[in-house]
Write a protein that holds these residues in place. Sequence first.
Motif, PDB file in Angstrom:
ATOM      1  N   TYR A  87       0.810  -1.215   0.000  1.00  0.00           N
ATOM      2  CA  TYR A  87       0.000   0.000   0.000  1.00  0.00           C
ATOM      3  C   TYR A  87       0.845   1.266   0.000  1.00  0.00           C
ATOM      4  N   ASP A  88       2.144   1.123  -0.022  1.00  0.00           N
ATOM      5  CA  ASP A  88       3.035   2.282  -0.064  1.00  0.00           C
ATOM      6  C   ASP A  88       4.291   1.890  -0.820  1.00  0.00           C
ATOM      7  N   THR A  89       4.286   2.082  -2.126  1.00  0.00           N
ATOM      8  CA  THR A  89       5.413   1.655  -2.959  1.00  0.00           C
ATOM      9  C   THR A  89       6.644   2.520  -2.751  1.00  0.00           C
ATOM     10  N   ASP A  90       6.522   3.637  -2.048  1.00  0.00           N
ATOM     11  CA  ASP A  90       7.701   4.429  -1.711  1.00  0.00           C
ATOM     12  C   ASP A  90       8.462   3.822  -0.544  1.00  0.00           C
ATOM     13  N   ARG A  91       7.788   2.943   0.210  1.00  0.00           N
ATOM     14  CA  ARG A  91       8.401   2.379   1.400  1.00  0.00           C
ATOM     15  C   ARG A  91       8.701   0.887   1.292  1.00  0.00           C
ATOM     16  N   LYS A  92       7.873   0.138   0.546  1.00  0.00           N
ATOM     17  CA  LYS A  92       8.103  -1.304   0.459  1.00  0.00           C
ATOM     18  C   LYS A  92       7.553  -1.859  -0.845  1.00  0.00           C
ATOM     19  N   VAL A  93       8.385  -2.651  -1.527  1.00  0.00           N
ATOM     20  CA  VAL A  93       7.976  -3.300  -2.778  1.00  0.00           C
ATOM     21  C   VAL A  93       8.581  -4.702  -2.810  1.00  0.00           C
ATOM     22  N   GLY A  94       8.000  -5.568  -3.637  1.00  0.00           N
ATOM     23  CA  GLY A  94       8.526  -6.920  -3.747  1.00  0.00           C
ATOM     24  C   GLY A  94       8.017  -7.613  -4.992  1.00  0.00           C
ATOM     25  N   CYS A  95       8.572  -8.796  -5.269  1.00  0.00           N
ATOM     26  CA  CYS A  95       8.166  -9.573  -6.438  1.00  0.00           C
ATOM     27  C   CYS A  95       8.455 -11.042  -6.171  1.00  0.00           C
ATOM     28  N   THR A  96       7.634 -11.932  -6.747  1.00  0.00           N
ATOM     29  CA  THR A  96       7.821 -13.373  -6.591  1.00  0.00           C
ATOM     30  C   THR A  96       7.801 -14.057  -7.947  1.00  0.00           C
ATOM     31  N   TRP A  97       8.539 -15.165  -8.031  1.00  0.00           N
ATOM     32  CA  TRP A  97       8.581 -15.991  -9.235  1.00  0.00           C
ATOM     33  C   TRP A  97       8.484 -17.458  -8.815  1.00  0.00           C
ATOM     34  N   LYS A  98       7.896 -18.280  -9.675  1.00  0.00           N
ATOM     35  CA  LYS A  98       7.802 -19.718  -9.391  1.00  0.00           C
ATOM     36  C   LYS A  98       7.834 -20.490 -10.699  1.00  0.00           C
ATOM     37  N   ALA A  99       8.585 -21.591 -10.686  1.00  0.00           N
ATOM     38  CA  ALA A  99       8.648 -22.467 -11.855  1.00  0.00           C
ATOM     39  C   ALA A  99       8.674 -23.918 -11.380  1.00  0.00           C
ATOM     40  N   ASP A 100       7.830 -24.746 -12.000  1.00  0.00           N
ATOM     41  CA  ASP A 100       7.765 -26.170 -11.663  1.00  0.00           C
ATOM     42  C   ASP A 100       8.526 -26.982 -12.705  1.00  0.00           C
ATOM     43  N   ALA A 101       9.167 -28.039 -12.237  1.00  0.00           N
ATOM     44  CA  ALA A 101       9.871 -28.976 -13.107  1.00  0.00           C
ATOM     45  C   ALA A 101       9.505 -30.389 -12.661  1.00  0.00           C
ATOM     46  N   PRO A 102       9.752 -31.395 -13.484  1.00  0.00           N
ATOM     47  CA  PRO A 102       9.399 -32.763 -13.089  1.00  0.00           C
ATOM     48  C   PRO A 102      10.048 -33.211 -11.793  1.00  0.00           C
ATOM     49  N   ASP A 103      11.268 -32.725 -11.518  1.00  0.00           N
ATOM     50  CA  ASP A 103      11.969 -33.190 -10.321  1.00  0.00           C
ATOM     51  C   ASP A 103      11.771 -32.293  -9.110  1.00  0.00           C
TER      52      ASP A 103
END
Length: 271
Positions: A87-103
């Motif tokens: 709710y305040d991009t001047d104070r805190k931001v982030g990002c997530t990534w996810k990838a699945d593989a057979p193993d």
Amino acid sequence: MAYVPGVALLAVLAAGCSAGSDGDATDADSKPGGPTVTSAPPGKYRTLPAPCRAVPRGTLRDLLPGAVPLPEDQQERIFRGTPSVTYDTDRKVGCTWKADAPDASRNLSIDFERVVSYDPAVSDDDRAAVVYAKKEEAAGLSSASAPSAGTGGGKPGSGGSADAQDPDSTASAPGSPPASGSSGTAGDDGGDLRPRVLGGLGDAAFLDDQPTRAGSAAQQRTVSVVFRTSNVIVTVRYAEQPALVTKVPDSGELQEKAQALARKLAEAISE
């Protein structure tokens, strides 16, 4: 010359003297030399980077190998990342990534927090040093001397502690057993894979490595690298969950890659 009655003349003279006295008092009050309040200096950083663009595409390919064999459009969706809700991009931001593989599946997240002190006597850096110390303590680690607000412990380049300045230092006493689930193989810090304070990363940094149970049987390991540079605190979390319940994620690999990414981010935001 006009005639002014004596009583009226005295009244005029008295009023003039009174006005002069007030003016002198006002001048005396406005003279310099009174007590002044000096505000602490602001932090080095006034803005935060765009988190979903902070990790190079080549690094994402290395950290998320399950995305590489996918069609280009699916790769693009994965590598684009998902911004964190804030709710305040001047104070805190982030990002997530996810990838699945057979193993195994891999998860990556980064968070940037810009600390601002609302106390004029406490600098942004000192306030950030206190916030960072609490995160370190919550991870079960403790620097030689946690900085406190107003002590100057948050000056850029000063380091968070004596331990943090020594790349070979660890948070555990020599001879202590490896953390639960650690393989004991060589890592970036002289072969120690336990949670520990890190040197040479920002003003202060630590690494946490925790195995968890996902669901009923699957094992997941999450490596977190947290560092502070001036008034910004950065958190990198890198996790792996093998498809086979009998397989244990490799601490050495996860720690090495999480630290490498943290160092890249530290260089990028310092430019």
